[in-house]
Scaffold this active site. Structure first.
Site, mmCIF file in Angstrom:
data_model
loop_
_atom_site.group_PDB
_atom_site.id
_atom_site.type_symbol
_atom_site.label_atom_id
_atom_site.label_comp_id
_atom_site.label_asym_id
_atom_site.label_seq_id
_atom_site.Cartn_x
_atom_site.Cartn_y
_atom_site.Cartn_z
ATOM 1 N N GLU A 40 46.280 36.311 51.648
ATOM 2 C CA GLU A 40 45.358 37.183 50.919
ATOM 3 C C GLU A 40 43.936 37.093 51.468
ATOM 4 O O GLU A 40 43.226 38.096 51.534
ATOM 5 C CB GLU A 40 45.383 36.864 49.422
ATOM 6 C CG GLU A 40 46.671 37.300 48.721
ATOM 7 C CD GLU A 40 46.908 38.804 48.783
ATOM 8 O OE1 GLU A 40 45.959 39.561 49.014
ATOM 9 O OE2 GLU A 40 48.064 39.220 48.601
ATOM 10 N N TYR A 123 39.680 39.825 43.240
ATOM 11 C CA TYR A 123 40.899 40.402 43.801
ATOM 12 C C TYR A 123 41.886 39.318 44.221
ATOM 13 O O TYR A 123 43.074 39.331 43.846
ATOM 14 C CB TYR A 123 40.608 41.322 45.007
ATOM 15 C CG TYR A 123 41.891 41.556 45.753
ATOM 16 C CD1 TYR A 123 42.837 42.427 45.236
ATOM 17 C CD2 TYR A 123 42.216 40.806 46.885
ATOM 18 C CE1 TYR A 123 44.068 42.576 45.848
ATOM 19 C CE2 TYR A 123 43.441 40.948 47.496
ATOM 20 C CZ TYR A 123 44.363 41.834 46.980
ATOM 21 O OH TYR A 123 45.582 41.956 47.557
ATOM 22 N N ASP A 141 43.308 46.350 44.442
ATOM 23 C CA ASP A 141 42.470 46.457 45.635
ATOM 24 C C ASP A 141 42.151 47.944 45.832
ATOM 25 O O ASP A 141 42.467 48.758 44.963
ATOM 26 C CB ASP A 141 43.158 45.837 46.864
ATOM 27 C CG ASP A 141 44.350 46.663 47.328
ATOM 28 O OD1 ASP A 141 44.761 47.601 46.605
ATOM 29 O OD2 ASP A 141 44.873 46.378 48.420
#
Length: 305
Positions: A40, A123, A141
Site C-alpha cells: 500500500e 487511506y 482512494d
DNA sequence: AAGACGGGGTA
DNA sequence: TACCCAGTCTT
C-alpha cells in the site's frame, strides 16, 4: 441512493465481475499484514506495474516487520529505487520501528489505530485494516472516489463528504475487502477518468453517470464526456526542478559507499557546470533532504542516513 | 486550501 | 516534448 434491492443487485454483479476479472497482483496472494502494508505504501502515487517488481524484491530483502525495523534507513532508501517519493522509504521504516517498539511488533487492526502511526495516512490505514485484517469499512482512494462518484452520485469528482457517506452505505455485508478491491479494479481498468469503457462495466445498469445524470453544466444540461475531462494545466518541467535535483542527489548517494561523499563532489556530479555560486542552492537542497530524513551531513561529508 | 514530494511510461 | 498518474505531510 439506490433502493435496497437495486443496491443488492449492483453489489452482486460487481462482486461476480471481480471474481472473474480481478487483476493478478502479488499482494492479493498474501495474508501477511506487513506485506500488505508495504504494497500500500508503494502504491501511493505509483502505478501498479511499477510496484510489482519492487514489492517482490523488497520483501526478499526485508521479509518481516522486524527485519525492516532493524535495517538502516540507507538500506531501505536503496531498496526503494526507482519508485520515487523517497520519503515513503523513510516513513515505512519509521512505521516498522514504531510498531516494534510500541506495539510488540504487531500492526494494529483498526484503521484509527493504524492512522496514529506517523507516516501512515487515512487511506493506507483503511486499506491495511480492510485487506489485512478484514475490517468491514470503506477504502476510498481516488479510483474508488471516481467509481462510486459516477455510479451513485453521477459525478466524476464528488465532494469528499458525499463519497464517504456513499462508500459506507454501499458496502456489502461481510465482503468489504473484495468490494473495495473490485472498485479499485474497475477504476483502474474500466472507469478511466477520460476514457471510460462503460460497455464492459458490471455497474453500467446502475450507473447514474453513464445514464447521463448528475454531471450538468450551469444550465442543468448534461455534459458530454469531453466537457467533463480532467482539467488541464501546464505542469512545470520536471528536469531542472527542485524535485529533479533532490532525486539526483539521493540517487548519487545510493551509488556511493556507506561513508558518503564530500559535499563539493555532490554538486559537481548532479549539476553540469556547478560553480561556487551554486553552493547556497545546493545547501538548501541538502538541508531539505536532511530534514526529510533522506540525507545525513557530517562536516563536509554527505551520506544516506 | 495549497504546495511539496519522483520517476517511468506513453503519445 | 507533452501529458499522465494519485497519498501524506506541512504550512
Amino acid at each position: 441512493m439506490l433502493t435496497s434491492d437495486s443496491l443488492g443487485q449492483l453489489q452482486e454483479r460487481v462482486l461476480e465481475w471481480y471474481a472473474a476479472h480481478q487483476r493478478d497482483l502479488p499482494w492479493r496472494k498474501t495474508q501477511d499484514p506487513y506485506a500488505i502494508l508495504v504494497s500500500e505504501v508503494m502504491l501511493q502515487q505509483t502505478q501498479v506495474e511499477r510496484v510489482i517488481p519492487k514489492y517482490l524484491e523488497f520483501l526478499q530483502r526485508f521479509p518481516t516487520l522486524e527485519a525492516l525495523a532493524e535495517a538502516t534507513p540507507a538500506e531501505v532508501i536503496r531498496a526503494w529505487s526507482p519508485l520515487g517519493y523517497n520519503q515513503r522509504a523513510v516513513r515505512v521504516q519509521a512505521i516498522a520501528r514504531q510498531v516494534t517498539e510500541d506495539s510488540h511488533g504487531r500492526l494494529p487492526h483498526e484503521a484509527a489505530s493504524l492512522a496514529r502511526l506517523k507516516g501512515l495516512g487515512p487511506y493506507t490505514a483503511a486499506a491495511v485494516a480492510c485487506f489485512a485484517f478484514g475490517v468491514q469499512g470503506p477504502v476510498v482512494d481516488t479510483n474508488v472516489r471516481r467509481v462510486l462518484g459516477r455510479i451513485l452520485l453521477g459525478q466524476t469528482r464528488p465532494a469528499p463528504k458525499a463519497v464517504a457517506q456513499a462508500a459506507r452505505e454501499a458496502l456489502p455485508q461481510g465482503r468489504a475487502s473484495e468490494w473495495n478491491q473490485a472498485l479499485m479494479d474497475i477504476g483502474a481498468t474500466l472507469c478511466a477518468i477520460n476514457d471510460p469503457r462503460c460497455l464492459l462495466c458490471p455497474a453500467r445498469p446502475w450507473c447514474r453517470w453513464a445514464a447521463g445524470e448528475g454531471e450538468t453544466d450551469h444550465q442543468g444540461k448534461a455534459q458530454t464526456l469531453a466537457e467533463t475531462r480532467a482539467p488541464y494545466w501546464v505542469q512545470p518541467p520536471f528536469k531542472g526542478s527542485s524535485r529533479y535535483y533532490r532525486g539526483r542527489i539521493v540517487d548519487y548517494l545510493r551509488s556511493a559507499s556507506a561513508g558518503g561523499v564530500p559535499q563539493a563532489e555532490v554538486g559537481a556530479v548532479i549539476k553540469e557546470g556547478f560553480t561556487q555560486e551554486d553552493i547556497p542552492w545546493l545547501e538548501a537542497l541538502l538541508s531539505g533532504l536532511e530534514r526529510d530524513g533522506l540525507v545525513r551531513r557530517e562536516g563536509e561529508r554527505v551520506r544516506l542516513p
